[in-house]
Design a protein around this motif. Structure first.
Motif, PDB file in Angstrom:
ATOM      1  N   UNK A   2       0.853  -1.183   0.000  1.00 19.99           N
ATOM      2  CA  UNK A   2       0.000   0.000   0.000  1.00 19.99           C
ATOM      3  C   UNK A   2       0.888   1.232   0.000  1.00 19.99           C
ATOM      4  N   UNK A   3       0.602   2.140  -0.894  1.00 20.59           N
ATOM      5  CA  UNK A   3       1.318   3.398  -0.968  1.00 20.59           C
ATOM      6  C   UNK A   3       0.399   4.528  -0.534  1.00 20.59           C
ATOM      7  N   UNK A   4       0.911   5.420   0.296  1.00 15.38           N
ATOM      8  CA  UNK A   4       0.151   6.551   0.799  1.00 15.38           C
ATOM      9  C   UNK A   4       0.869   7.836   0.417  1.00 15.38           C
ATOM     10  N   UNK A   5       0.147   8.747  -0.197  1.00 13.00           N
ATOM     11  CA  UNK A   5       0.715  10.016  -0.632  1.00 13.00           C
ATOM     12  C   UNK A   5      -0.086  11.151  -0.015  1.00 13.00           C
ATOM     13  N   UNK A   6       0.585  11.975   0.789  1.00 16.08           N
ATOM     14  CA  UNK A   6      -0.054  13.098   1.453  1.00 16.08           C
ATOM     15  C   UNK A   6       0.166  14.389   0.678  1.00 16.08           C
ATOM     16  N   UNK A   7      -0.753  15.319   0.863  1.00 16.58           N
ATOM     17  CA  UNK A   7      -0.616  16.645   0.280  1.00 16.58           C
ATOM     18  C   UNK A   7      -1.404  17.643   1.119  1.00 16.58           C
ATOM     19  N   UNK A   8      -1.131  18.923   0.934  1.00 16.04           N
ATOM     20  CA  UNK A   8      -1.903  19.970   1.576  1.00 16.04           C
ATOM     21  C   UNK A   8      -1.214  20.717   2.697  1.00 16.04           C
TER      22      UNK A   8
END
Length: 115
Positions: A2-8
């Protein structure tokens, strides 16, 4: 798997708002809960908010009434942060858990609250 990509993340003045987003990809079918954690310099990583597949949410006391976690779709979770305080300054990490006890982390996104 599982890959998790955050932004903001970003810089905001006290009292301001930011919205963090986390997109999960890969083997996402068995994820039962996602959440946001944060680590301030020199401190432990603390749970901020979590949400499970049924929509049940949980928050650390210091953010209740100010932060809202939500599922935008099956593979995306957001954290709306209002009335931000300097003590909210930290690196925020997205987290996902599976029934198999596997745990996954995003790369982290910096939130700085300062005037």
């Amino acid at each position: 798997q599982v890959q998790l990509v955050e932004s903001g993340g970003g810089l905001v003045q006290p009292g301001g708002s930011l919205r963090l987003s986390c997109a999960a990809s890969g083997s996402v079918d068995s994820i039962y809960a996602m959440g946001w954690y944060r680590r301030a310099p020199g401190k432990q990583r603390d749970m901020v908010a979590t949400i499970n597949k049924s929509g049940t949410t949980n928050y650390i006391n210091s953010v209740k009434g100010r932060f809202t976690i939500s599922r935008d779709n099956t593979n995306t979770v957001s954290l709306q942060m209002n009335s931000l305080k300097p003590e909210d300054t930290a690196v925020y990490y997205c987290n996902a858990k599976k029934w198999t006890l596997n745990e996954y982390w995003g790369q982290g996104t910096q939130v700085t609250v300062s005037s």
